[in-house]
Design a protein around this motif. Structure first.
Motif, PDB file in Angstrom:
ATOM      1  N   VAL B 253      36.581 -28.253 -37.391  1.00  0.00           N
ATOM      2  CA  VAL B 253      36.074 -28.793 -36.137  1.00  0.00           C
ATOM      3  C   VAL B 253      35.007 -27.855 -35.580  1.00  0.00           C
ATOM      4  O   VAL B 253      35.014 -26.656 -35.857  1.00  0.00           O
ATOM      5  CB  VAL B 253      37.192 -28.995 -35.089  1.00  0.00           C
ATOM      6  CG1 VAL B 253      38.173 -30.044 -35.561  1.00  0.00           C
ATOM      7  CG2 VAL B 253      37.905 -27.726 -34.762  1.00  0.00           C
ATOM      8  N   ALA B 254      34.095 -28.425 -34.830  1.00  0.00           N
ATOM      9  CA  ALA B 254      32.997 -27.655 -34.255  1.00  0.00           C
ATOM     10  C   ALA B 254      33.001 -27.832 -32.747  1.00  0.00           C
ATOM     11  O   ALA B 254      33.141 -28.947 -32.245  1.00  0.00           O
ATOM     12  CB  ALA B 254      31.667 -28.125 -34.832  1.00  0.00           C
ATOM     13  N   LEU B 255      32.866 -26.703 -32.040  1.00  0.00           N
ATOM     14  CA  LEU B 255      32.876 -26.716 -30.580  1.00  0.00           C
ATOM     15  C   LEU B 255      31.462 -26.516 -30.069  1.00  0.00           C
ATOM     16  O   LEU B 255      30.754 -25.598 -30.504  1.00  0.00           O
ATOM     17  CB  LEU B 255      33.786 -25.595 -30.066  1.00  0.00           C
ATOM     18  CG  LEU B 255      33.676 -25.214 -28.577  1.00  0.00           C
ATOM     19  CD1 LEU B 255      34.160 -26.340 -27.692  1.00  0.00           C
ATOM     20  CD2 LEU B 255      34.475 -23.942 -28.296  1.00  0.00           C
ATOM     21  N   TYR B 256      31.046 -27.358 -29.142  1.00  0.00           N
ATOM     22  CA  TYR B 256      29.775 -27.200 -28.433  1.00  0.00           C
ATOM     23  C   TYR B 256      30.108 -27.005 -26.962  1.00  0.00           C
ATOM     24  O   TYR B 256      30.865 -27.771 -26.383  1.00  0.00           O
ATOM     25  CB  TYR B 256      28.893 -28.439 -28.639  1.00  0.00           C
ATOM     26  CG  TYR B 256      28.003 -28.778 -27.448  1.00  0.00           C
ATOM     27  CD1 TYR B 256      28.236 -29.917 -26.693  1.00  0.00           C
ATOM     28  CD2 TYR B 256      26.946 -27.950 -27.092  1.00  0.00           C
ATOM     29  CE1 TYR B 256      27.447 -30.237 -25.608  1.00  0.00           C
ATOM     30  CE2 TYR B 256      26.154 -28.269 -25.995  1.00  0.00           C
ATOM     31  CZ  TYR B 256      26.408 -29.415 -25.260  1.00  0.00           C
ATOM     32  OH  TYR B 256      25.619 -29.730 -24.169  1.00  0.00           O
ATOM     33  N   ILE B 257      29.528 -25.964 -26.362  1.00  0.00           N
ATOM     34  CA  ILE B 257      29.844 -25.674 -24.970  1.00  0.00           C
ATOM     35  C   ILE B 257      28.620 -25.095 -24.273  1.00  0.00           C
ATOM     36  O   ILE B 257      27.811 -24.413 -24.901  1.00  0.00           O
ATOM     37  CB  ILE B 257      31.043 -24.690 -24.894  1.00  0.00           C
ATOM     38  CG1 ILE B 257      31.456 -24.426 -23.454  1.00  0.00           C
ATOM     39  CG2 ILE B 257      30.752 -23.386 -25.623  1.00  0.00           C
ATOM     40  CD1 ILE B 257      32.734 -23.614 -23.333  1.00  0.00           C
ATOM     41  N   MET B 258      28.495 -25.406 -22.992  1.00  0.00           N
ATOM     42  CA  MET B 258      27.403 -24.862 -22.178  1.00  0.00           C
ATOM     43  C   MET B 258      28.051 -23.946 -21.125  1.00  0.00           C
ATOM     44  O   MET B 258      28.332 -24.381 -20.010  1.00  0.00           O
ATOM     45  CB  MET B 258      26.643 -26.003 -21.472  1.00  0.00           C
ATOM     46  CG  MET B 258      25.856 -26.879 -22.408  1.00  0.00           C
ATOM     47  SD  MET B 258      24.284 -26.122 -22.843  1.00  0.00           S
ATOM     48  CE  MET B 258      23.374 -26.352 -21.306  1.00  0.00           C
ATOM     49  N   PRO B 259      28.289 -22.692 -21.469  1.00  0.00           N
ATOM     50  CA  PRO B 259      29.030 -21.830 -20.539  1.00  0.00           C
ATOM     51  C   PRO B 259      28.105 -21.163 -19.526  1.00  0.00           C
ATOM     52  O   PRO B 259      26.907 -21.027 -19.758  1.00  0.00           O
ATOM     53  CB  PRO B 259      29.622 -20.773 -21.475  1.00  0.00           C
ATOM     54  CG  PRO B 259      28.628 -20.671 -22.593  1.00  0.00           C
ATOM     55  CD  PRO B 259      27.957 -22.009 -22.714  1.00  0.00           C
ATOM     56  N   MET B 260      28.698 -20.746 -18.403  1.00  0.00           N
ATOM     57  CA  MET B 260      27.941 -19.940 -17.437  1.00  0.00           C
ATOM     58  C   MET B 260      27.732 -18.552 -18.010  1.00  0.00           C
ATOM     59  O   MET B 260      26.709 -17.913 -17.758  1.00  0.00           O
ATOM     60  CB  MET B 260      28.716 -19.847 -16.114  1.00  0.00           C
ATOM     61  CG  MET B 260      28.515 -21.042 -15.222  1.00  0.00           C
ATOM     62  SD  MET B 260      26.795 -21.242 -14.742  1.00  0.00           S
ATOM     63  CE  MET B 260      26.973 -22.327 -13.354  1.00  0.00           C
ATOM     64  N   GLU B 261      28.712 -18.045 -18.743  1.00  0.00           N
ATOM     65  CA  GLU B 261      28.605 -16.735 -19.373  1.00  0.00           C
ATOM     66  C   GLU B 261      28.350 -16.938 -20.864  1.00  0.00           C
ATOM     67  O   GLU B 261      29.275 -17.207 -21.620  1.00  0.00           O
ATOM     68  CB  GLU B 261      29.916 -15.940 -19.186  1.00  0.00           C
ATOM     69  CG  GLU B 261      30.309 -15.722 -17.750  1.00  0.00           C
ATOM     70  CD  GLU B 261      29.369 -14.776 -17.032  1.00  0.00           C
ATOM     71  OE1 GLU B 261      28.700 -13.966 -17.699  1.00  0.00           O
ATOM     72  OE2 GLU B 261      29.295 -14.858 -15.791  1.00  0.00           O
ATOM     73  N   PRO B 262      27.097 -16.807 -21.310  1.00  0.00           N
ATOM     74  CA  PRO B 262      26.792 -17.132 -22.711  1.00  0.00           C
ATOM     75  C   PRO B 262      27.142 -15.991 -23.653  1.00  0.00           C
ATOM     76  O   PRO B 262      26.284 -15.390 -24.281  1.00  0.00           O
ATOM     77  CB  PRO B 262      25.274 -17.370 -22.681  1.00  0.00           C
ATOM     78  CG  PRO B 262      24.798 -16.496 -21.567  1.00  0.00           C
ATOM     79  CD  PRO B 262      25.895 -16.431 -20.555  1.00  0.00           C
ATOM     80  N   ASP B 263      28.423 -15.696 -23.745  1.00  0.00           N
ATOM     81  CA  ASP B 263      28.881 -14.566 -24.563  1.00  0.00           C
ATOM     82  C   ASP B 263      29.692 -15.117 -25.718  1.00  0.00           C
ATOM     83  O   ASP B 263      30.849 -15.504 -25.557  1.00  0.00           O
ATOM     84  CB  ASP B 263      29.726 -13.642 -23.680  1.00  0.00           C
ATOM     85  CG  ASP B 263      30.071 -12.346 -24.373  1.00  0.00           C
ATOM     86  OD1 ASP B 263      30.296 -11.341 -23.670  1.00  0.00           O
ATOM     87  OD2 ASP B 263      30.142 -12.331 -25.616  1.00  0.00           O
ATOM     88  N   ILE B 264      29.099 -15.140 -26.896  1.00  0.00           N
ATOM     89  CA  ILE B 264      29.756 -15.771 -28.044  1.00  0.00           C
ATOM     90  C   ILE B 264      31.001 -15.004 -28.464  1.00  0.00           C
ATOM     91  O   ILE B 264      32.006 -15.588 -28.893  1.00  0.00           O
ATOM     92  CB  ILE B 264      28.764 -15.930 -29.231  1.00  0.00           C
ATOM     93  CG1 ILE B 264      29.412 -16.695 -30.394  1.00  0.00           C
ATOM     94  CG2 ILE B 264      28.255 -14.591 -29.718  1.00  0.00           C
ATOM     95  CD1 ILE B 264      29.718 -18.118 -30.124  1.00  0.00           C
ATOM     96  N   ASN B 265      30.979 -13.659 -28.314  1.00  0.00           N
ATOM     97  CA  ASN B 265      32.149 -12.872 -28.728  1.00  0.00           C
ATOM     98  C   ASN B 265      33.344 -13.142 -27.816  1.00  0.00           C
ATOM     99  O   ASN B 265      34.480 -13.212 -28.266  1.00  0.00           O
ATOM    100  CB  ASN B 265      31.811 -11.375 -28.730  1.00  0.00           C
ATOM    101  CG  ASN B 265      30.801 -11.052 -29.812  1.00  0.00           C
ATOM    102  OD1 ASN B 265      30.878 -11.566 -30.920  1.00  0.00           O
ATOM    103  ND2 ASN B 265      29.819 -10.222 -29.475  1.00  0.00           N
ATOM    104  N   ARG B 266      33.057 -13.301 -26.513  1.00  0.00           N
ATOM    105  CA  ARG B 266      34.163 -13.624 -25.580  1.00  0.00           C
ATOM    106  C   ARG B 266      34.685 -15.033 -25.879  1.00  0.00           C
ATOM    107  O   ARG B 266      35.877 -15.294 -25.791  1.00  0.00           O
ATOM    108  CB  ARG B 266      33.707 -13.560 -24.123  1.00  0.00           C
ATOM    109  CG  ARG B 266      33.249 -12.191 -23.637  1.00  0.00           C
ATOM    110  CD  ARG B 266      34.335 -11.143 -23.593  1.00  0.00           C
ATOM    111  NE  ARG B 266      34.562 -10.471 -24.872  1.00  0.00           N
ATOM    112  CZ  ARG B 266      33.782  -9.534 -25.402  1.00  0.00           C
ATOM    113  NH1 ARG B 266      32.699  -9.150 -24.740  1.00  0.00           N
ATOM    114  NH2 ARG B 266      34.054  -8.987 -26.558  1.00  0.00           N
TER     115      ARG B 266
END
Lengths: 63, 295
Positions: B253-266
């Protein structure tokens, strides 16, 4: 559960009025840039997602 | 009264057990401080019920055991209460929890009261027979054993998580090689590339594949990710709704998200720690046919 396509497709934006015959509001744009601007605004107003069927046809769909 | 000390120790131990398991963590439930008070009160009541059971039996007050049955009925009401509370606030959530996650939370809150009963029963029971310190040690040991037994698996246990880039092929958004959705407006496409994050979750086995395929589990992943990292979305921006889509060939599965904090490691850390929902767990490998069909 029946889904009425007319209730799902809120509007259509196109540069070619021959491609869309009606049933939903159709907005004719002069060019691609105007299509983008129109579809962006309509998407916000109608709370819908702008889907692209063809290069010349965008549909605003309520999900 | 000869049973006072064991009962007091049982009530205290059971209440502390409930307090330890009661955490208003990033999942925002229970709400502080009113929810805390309500659940702590229920925990104390549960501890009292557990603490008096053994002394009642010792005094040959066998009808007191029926209180345990009544208590169990009341604690089932807790599950309904939690479920209704969470369902009512669902419509105000930017990203919903989903029915499965709500049911899982409700079951956990019911079970934690039973843990309080069990710890209180253990402490008061052993304190009656042996020294009170032995009773407390037994309660602590029992709490650790039960906690370990009911510890939930997390997504990191069942899937391999990989960072993946977002890309547009015409109007189609892909995370890695998994199609997410169609969106034609170029301005929005640029915004998504600028602020969006993508993640791939590859199941470790067939059970995990079915778990990740569950709509409820996927909704829980999306909800937890947006709770921690925030969501760059408003009411009239449905294209920024986080989505998880499945690759039908491999089950990943693939997740797409538009976060306020664009931190991929978190994002990786958060998704790793999302609990595997009981109602979403895949059971393909639990049957002979499922094991034979597995690759």
């Amino acid at each position: 559960m029946e889904i009425d396509l007319k209730l799902v497709i809120k509007a259509v934006v196109t540069t070619d009025d021959r491609l869309v015959t009606g049933g939903v509001p159709v907005f004719i744009a002069k060019n691609q840039d105007e299509m983008d601007n129109l579809s962006f605004t309509l998407g916000k107003v109608l709370d819908g997602v702008v889907h692209q069927l063809k290069n010349e046809v965008y549909i605003i769909v309520s999900h | 009264m000869k049973h006072t000390l064991p009962i007091l120790l049982g009530v205290a131990a059971g209440t502390i057990a409930r307090l330890v398991t009661l955490k208003s963590d990033y999942r925002k439930y229970p709400s502080y401080p009113h929810g805390y008070v309500t659940h702590l009160a229920w925990g104390a009541i549960a501890a009292f019920v557990g603490a008096v059971a053994i002394p009642a039996l010792i005094e040959e007050e066998y009808t007191a055991v029926t209180f345990l049955v009544l208590a169990a009925q009341q604690f089932r009401e807790i599950r309904s209460m939690e479920r209704k509370s969470l369902e009512q606030i669902e419509c105000t959530q930017m990203v919903k929890r989903g029915v499965d996650y709500i049911e899982g939370i409700a079951k956990v809150f019911e079970a934690r009261n039973y843990i309080a009963i069990a710890v209180a029963l253990l402490v008061s029971g052993v304190s009656e027979i042996a020294h009170p310190m032995v009773g407390l040690a037994a309660g602590a040991g029992g709490f650790l054993i039960i906690s370990n037994m009911i510890r939930q698996k997390v997504i990191g246990d069942i899937a391999i998580l990989k960072k993946a880039g977002l890309r547009w092929e015409g109007p189609s958004l892909y995370v890695g090689d998994v199609f997410i959705f169609n969106q034609g407006n170029r301005r929005i496409q640029e915004t998504i590339i600028e602020h969006g994050l993508g993640l791939l979750l590859e199941p470790k086995d067939d059970n995990a594949r079915d778990t990740l395929g569950s709509i409820g589990q996927r909704q829980a992943i999306v909800h937890d990710a947006t709770t921690i990292l925030g969501i760059r979305k408003d009411v009239a921006t449905p294209e920024f709704t986080p989505m998880i889509r499945r690759d039908l060939r491999s089950g990943k599965v693939a997740l797409y998200i538009m976060p306020m904090e664009p931190d991929i490691n978190r994002l990786l850390e958060v998704v790793r720690r999302v609990p595997v929902l009981e109602t979403s767990q895949g059971m393909a490998l639990k049957s002979l046919a499922g094991r034979k069909a597995a690759d």
